[in-house]
Scaffold this motif. Structure first.
Motif, PDB file in Angstrom:
ATOM      1  N   ASP A  59       0.833  -1.205   0.000  1.00  0.00           N
ATOM      2  CA  ASP A  59       0.000   0.000   0.000  1.00  0.00           C
ATOM      3  C   ASP A  59       0.864   1.250   0.000  1.00  0.00           C
ATOM      4  OD1 ASP A  59      -2.276  -1.458  -0.051  1.00  0.00           O
ATOM      5  OD2 ASP A  59      -2.873  -1.091   2.021  1.00  0.00           O
ATOM      6  N   GLU A  60       1.880   1.239   0.829  1.00  0.00           N
ATOM      7  CA  GLU A  60       2.753   2.413   0.904  1.00  0.00           C
ATOM      8  C   GLU A  60       3.467   2.645  -0.427  1.00  0.00           C
ATOM      9  OE1 GLU A  60       6.536   4.067   3.573  1.00  0.00           O
ATOM     10  OE2 GLU A  60       5.686   2.067   3.941  1.00  0.00           O
ATOM     11  N   PHE A  61       3.904   1.541  -1.034  1.00  0.00           N
ATOM     12  CA  PHE A  61       4.584   1.675  -2.320  1.00  0.00           C
ATOM     13  C   PHE A  61       3.638   2.235  -3.376  1.00  0.00           C
ATOM     14  CE2 PHE A  61       5.228  -0.375  -6.489  1.00  0.00           C
ATOM     15  CZ  PHE A  61       6.459   0.152  -6.831  1.00  0.00           C
ATOM     16  N   GLU A  62       2.454   1.615  -3.506  1.00  0.00           N
ATOM     17  CA  GLU A  62       1.540   2.033  -4.558  1.00  0.00           C
ATOM     18  C   GLU A  62       1.008   3.447  -4.309  1.00  0.00           C
ATOM     19  OE1 GLU A  62      -2.584   0.472  -6.708  1.00  0.00           O
ATOM     20  OE2 GLU A  62      -1.300  -0.936  -5.606  1.00  0.00           O
ATOM     21  N   THR A  63       0.719   3.756  -3.056  1.00  0.00           N
ATOM     22  CA  THR A  63       0.207   5.101  -2.737  1.00  0.00           C
ATOM     23  C   THR A  63       1.250   6.162  -3.073  1.00  0.00           C
ATOM     24  OG1 THR A  63      -1.166   4.173  -0.982  1.00  0.00           O
ATOM     25  CG2 THR A  63      -0.731   6.547  -0.913  1.00  0.00           C
ATOM     26  N   THR A  64       2.496   5.843  -2.741  1.00  0.00           N
ATOM     27  CA  THR A  64       3.578   6.797  -3.021  1.00  0.00           C
ATOM     28  C   THR A  64       3.709   7.046  -4.528  1.00  0.00           C
ATOM     29  OG1 THR A  64       4.769   6.081  -1.053  1.00  0.00           O
ATOM     30  CG2 THR A  64       6.034   7.256  -2.726  1.00  0.00           C
ATOM     31  N   LYS A  65       3.570   5.992  -5.311  1.00  0.00           N
ATOM     32  CA  LYS A  65       3.725   6.147  -6.754  1.00  0.00           C
ATOM     33  C   LYS A  65       2.542   6.899  -7.361  1.00  0.00           C
ATOM     34  CE  LYS A  65       7.297   4.036  -5.779  1.00  0.00           C
ATOM     35  NZ  LYS A  65       8.395   4.918  -5.341  1.00  0.00           N
ATOM     36  N   ARG A  66       1.354   6.666  -6.795  1.00  0.00           N
ATOM     37  CA  ARG A  66       0.192   7.413  -7.297  1.00  0.00           C
ATOM     38  C   ARG A  66       0.367   8.906  -6.993  1.00  0.00           C
ATOM     39  NH1 ARG A  66      -3.688   5.561  -4.090  1.00  0.00           N
ATOM     40  NH2 ARG A  66      -4.068   3.702  -5.371  1.00  0.00           N
ATOM     41  N   GLU A  67       0.867   9.203  -5.824  1.00  0.00           N
ATOM     42  CA  GLU A  67       1.087  10.613  -5.457  1.00  0.00           C
ATOM     43  C   GLU A  67       2.166  11.249  -6.325  1.00  0.00           C
ATOM     44  OE1 GLU A  67       1.979  10.393  -1.351  1.00  0.00           O
ATOM     45  OE2 GLU A  67      -0.123  10.174  -0.696  1.00  0.00           O
ATOM     46  N   GLN A  68       3.137  10.454  -6.768  1.00  0.00           N
ATOM     47  CA  GLN A  68       4.167  11.009  -7.652  1.00  0.00           C
ATOM     48  C   GLN A  68       3.572  11.475  -8.971  1.00  0.00           C
ATOM     49  OE1 GLN A  68       7.224   7.978  -7.934  1.00  0.00           O
ATOM     50  NE2 GLN A  68       8.608   9.206  -6.647  1.00  0.00           N
ATOM     51  N   ILE A  69       2.625  10.686  -9.508  1.00  0.00           N
ATOM     52  CA  ILE A  69       1.977  11.091 -10.767  1.00  0.00           C
ATOM     53  C   ILE A  69       1.193  12.378 -10.559  1.00  0.00           C
ATOM     54  CG2 ILE A  69       0.164  10.468 -12.400  1.00  0.00           C
ATOM     55  CD1 ILE A  69       1.136   7.652 -12.356  1.00  0.00           C
ATOM     56  N   TYR A  70       0.435  12.410  -9.433  1.00  0.00           N
ATOM     57  CA  TYR A  70      -0.330  13.631  -9.151  1.00  0.00           C
ATOM     58  C   TYR A  70       0.604  14.820  -8.956  1.00  0.00           C
ATOM     59  CZ  TYR A  70      -4.271  10.485  -8.417  1.00  0.00           C
ATOM     60  OH  TYR A  70      -5.242   9.545  -8.581  1.00  0.00           O
ATOM     61  N   SER A  71       1.738  14.562  -8.319  1.00  0.00           N
ATOM     62  CA  SER A  71       2.711  15.642  -8.109  1.00  0.00           C
ATOM     63  C   SER A  71       3.283  16.120  -9.446  1.00  0.00           C
ATOM     64  CB  SER A  71       3.830  15.139  -7.189  1.00  0.00           C
ATOM     65  OG  SER A  71       4.845  16.106  -7.070  1.00  0.00           O
ATOM     66  N   LEU A  72       3.551  15.168 -10.340  1.00  0.00           N
ATOM     67  CA  LEU A  72       4.094  15.525 -11.648  1.00  0.00           C
ATOM     68  C   LEU A  72       3.093  16.366 -12.446  1.00  0.00           C
ATOM     69  CD1 LEU A  72       6.173  15.217 -13.969  1.00  0.00           C
ATOM     70  CD2 LEU A  72       4.992  13.081 -14.579  1.00  0.00           C
ATOM     71  N   LEU A  73       1.847  15.902 -12.480  1.00  0.00           N
ATOM     72  CA  LEU A  73       0.854  16.576 -13.317  1.00  0.00           C
ATOM     73  C   LEU A  73       0.394  17.905 -12.729  1.00  0.00           C
ATOM     74  CD1 LEU A  73      -1.318  13.518 -14.404  1.00  0.00           C
ATOM     75  CD2 LEU A  73       0.548  14.623 -15.650  1.00  0.00           C
ATOM     76  N   SER A  74       0.622  18.097 -11.452  1.00  0.00           N
ATOM     77  CA  SER A  74       0.136  19.338 -10.830  1.00  0.00           C
ATOM     78  C   SER A  74       1.167  20.461 -10.850  1.00  0.00           C
ATOM     79  CB  SER A  74      -0.261  19.042  -9.375  1.00  0.00           C
ATOM     80  OG  SER A  74       0.868  18.590  -8.619  1.00  0.00           O
ATOM     81  N   THR A  75       2.354  20.211 -11.389  1.00  0.00           N
ATOM     82  CA  THR A  75       3.376  21.263 -11.407  1.00  0.00           C
ATOM     83  C   THR A  75       3.057  22.293 -12.499  1.00  0.00           C
ATOM     84  OG1 THR A  75       4.748  19.933 -12.875  1.00  0.00           O
ATOM     85  CG2 THR A  75       5.163  19.721 -10.516  1.00  0.00           C
TER      86      THR A  75
END
Length: 574
Positions: A59-75
């Motif tokens: 869960d921690e791994f997948e959640t972290t990776k999902r947040e990375q995509i959101y972080s990338l697209l929100s810049t």
């Protein structure tokens, strides 16, 4: 190692082993059921704890990776660079987007590669130069095509890198997002060696660990080959074909983790428990044999010999040779020897001294013992010895010794305190309780004021014996019921009442018994009720006509013997 000398010892040993084994098997089944249940419960808890940890790691791994995509697209920079590219498509604006993706990749060491593809097929990537091998593999994967078509998001199964372009183990997180009017399919390729290492640390003790997504696709499997998919979470079974299993669902990432401990591992761990239990079975047997075999030979052989001699003895025979065993058996042998000597002496004295006929005859009648009583008592001791009930043997043997001693102790006195007679009677009752398995209840109601008063010695036991064998005895030979003993003063007389709730006598039989008692002293060849003739004659020698004995009975409602004689002491009698 062990030598059993007597057949009786062999039977006792065999019975001991049989009973011990039965008890052990019964206890073993209880311990096995309880221990097995406890063992399985702990195994289940262990699996649940481990797969919960593994699920949390995922869960921690997948959640972290999902947040990375959101972080990338929100810049703001990426948004601006994409806007510039779509307003003015050129190599410069294209490479600006790629450069930003490359910089984002370097911010996280586990990102091996990332790219974005819009609906028109334009591809943005994080490498300085396009790597067609990586792009072809990832873009042609089933997971990528599914996300591109459905517009959802998903993480791919962990795969083994087969070329130098990929890490040894990798997984992709793929997502589809709308940005600046375009649908972008984003793919992150991750190096998951650290993830696998963390999962393997957490799965120690489990034979199989599998992680599935909501679609039933296998994301992780610690078994390279030969494993099959476990049942879904809704079809979870604790006992599966491969071992005991548990399933943990994640509501954050919609994955479920399966943990299995194989039956081979379970039996291997539980086998030490069974081996220990078997050792506990053998150790007590070995220790018991060290004591039981010699103890049986020491105790049972003298008992058997003494029993045979007692059966053969009759008045006038040579006294039985006693055994020097330095225990209760030796004491019993001495007591019987003394009894035999005294009976023979009293019998001889009876023929020589006519002038003491009355008192001598009384003593002889008092010391008369039913040989069956001793024989049956010896059998009781024999049975208890077979059962290994050594404490009970001591009790019965002590009781018999005291009864015999009191029977023989009539040379100095023909009277005894009520309290001492009650004590002797209770010893007799103890023997009868063992013989008839406590099926007869005896109640005592003794007036305390007459406990020190004198009564004829050995008068109570024959009365109670009569109640056992003729009051409570059924046609089948079974003896059970209640006996009540009342002793109380009434003016200048002492009353003894012995009652039972047995079968009683018919009116005709009762009249016959009373008639025979009237003639007991005149016609000794006539038989009264067993024991009653003896008692009647003994009291008549002491009191003449100054006493009474009455029998009250009703068929089906028991019987009562009422004995009345003067309330006096031995001194006043003399």
């Amino acid at each position: 190692m062990f030598h059993v000398h007597s057949k009786l010892s062999k039977k006792i040993l065999k019975k001991f082993l049989t009973i011990y084994t039965i008890i052990f098997v019964f206890l073993f089944l209880i311990v096995f059921a309880g221990g097995g249940t406890f063992f399985l419960y702990n195994a289940k808890k262990n699996i649940e704890a481990k797969i919960t940890t593994i699920t949390n790691i995922w869960d921690e791994f997948e959640t972290t990776k999902r947040e990375q995509i959101y972080s990338l697209l929100s810049t703001d920079k990426l948004t601006r660079y994409l806007q510039e590219y779509y307003r003015n498509t050129s190599v410069q604006t294209y490479e600006r987007v790629n450069l930003y993706l490359a910089n984002f990749q370097t911010s996280d060491s586990v990102i091996n590669y990332l790219f974005m593809e819009d609906e028109e097929g334009n591809l943005f990537h994080s490498l300085n130069g396009s790597d067609s091998e990586i792009e072809d593999v990832l873009r042609n994967s089933t997971e990528y095509q599914k996300i591109k078509e459905t517009g959802s998001s998903s993480i791919s199964p962990i795969k083994k890198g087969e070329t130098a372009a990929f890490p040894s183990y990798y997984s992709c997180y793929i997502d589809s997002q709308k940005l600046y009017g375009h649908t972008l399919t984003i793919c992150f390729c991750y190096d998951v060696r650290d993830l696998i290492r963390n999962i393997k640390n957490a799965e120690d003790g489990l034979d199989i660990v599998q992680i599935y997504n909501a679609y039933g696709d296998e994301l992780y499997n610690n078994v390279e080959t030969g494993s099959k998919k476990e049942e879904s979470a809704t079809e979870q079974k604790f006992f599966s074909s491969r071992g005991i299993s548990c399933i943990k669902n994640s509501y954050n990432t919609l994955v479920y983790t399966v943990g299995i401990i194989s039956y081979k591992r379970l039996f291997s761990e539980f086998g030490w428990f069974l081996l220990g239990v078997f050792g506990l079975y053998l150790i007590p047997i070995f220790c018991a044999l060290l004591y039981i075999v010699p103890a049986n030979d020491k105790m049972l052989r003298p008992i058997s010999l003494l029993r045979d001699q007692v059966k053969k003895f009759s008045i006038g025979d040579e006294p039985v040779q006693f055994f020097e065993t330095e225990d209760e058996i030796g004491e019993l042998s001495h007591s019987f020897y003394d009894m035999a000597v005294n009976i023979n002496q009293q019998s001889s004295e009876l023929s020589r001294k006519e002038y003491e006929k009355a008192v001598t005859y009384y003593k002889l009648l008092t010391t008369q013992l039913d040989p069956h009583f001793i024989y049956n008592t010896m059998n009781i001791i024999n049975i208890l010895a077979r059962q290994g009930a050594y404490e009970d043997i001591i009790k019965v043997n002590t009781a018999l010794t005291r009864v015999l001693r009191e029977r023989l102790n009539t040379q100095n006195t023909t009277f005894e305190n009520v309290s001492n007679e009650i004590v002797t009677l209770k010893q007799y009752q103890l023997i009868m309780d063992y013989r008839y398995h406590n099926q007869v209840k005896v109640e005592y109601d003794i007036d305390e004021s007459i406990l020190d008063k004198k009564i004829p010695k050995n008068i109570l036991q024959p009365l109670v014996e009569n109640a056992y064998y003729h009051g409570l005895s059924a046609d089948t030979g079974e003896i059970q019921g209640n006996i009540e003993i009342l002793i109380y003063p009434l003016e200048d007389e002492l009353i003894i009442e012995i009652s039972d709730d047995g079968k009683g006598f018919s009116e005709k039989r009762l009249m016959e018994i009373r008639e025979n008692l009237k003639h007991a002293t005149m016609h000794k060849e006539k038989e009264a009720h067993i024991g009653m003739e003896n008692i009647y004659r003994r009291i008549s020698y002491l009191y003449g006509d100054n006493f009474s004995m009455d029998i009250q009975s009703e068929e089906g409602h028991g019987s009562t013997i009422v004995l009345t004689f003067p309330l006096e002491t031995e001194d006043s009698r003399n």
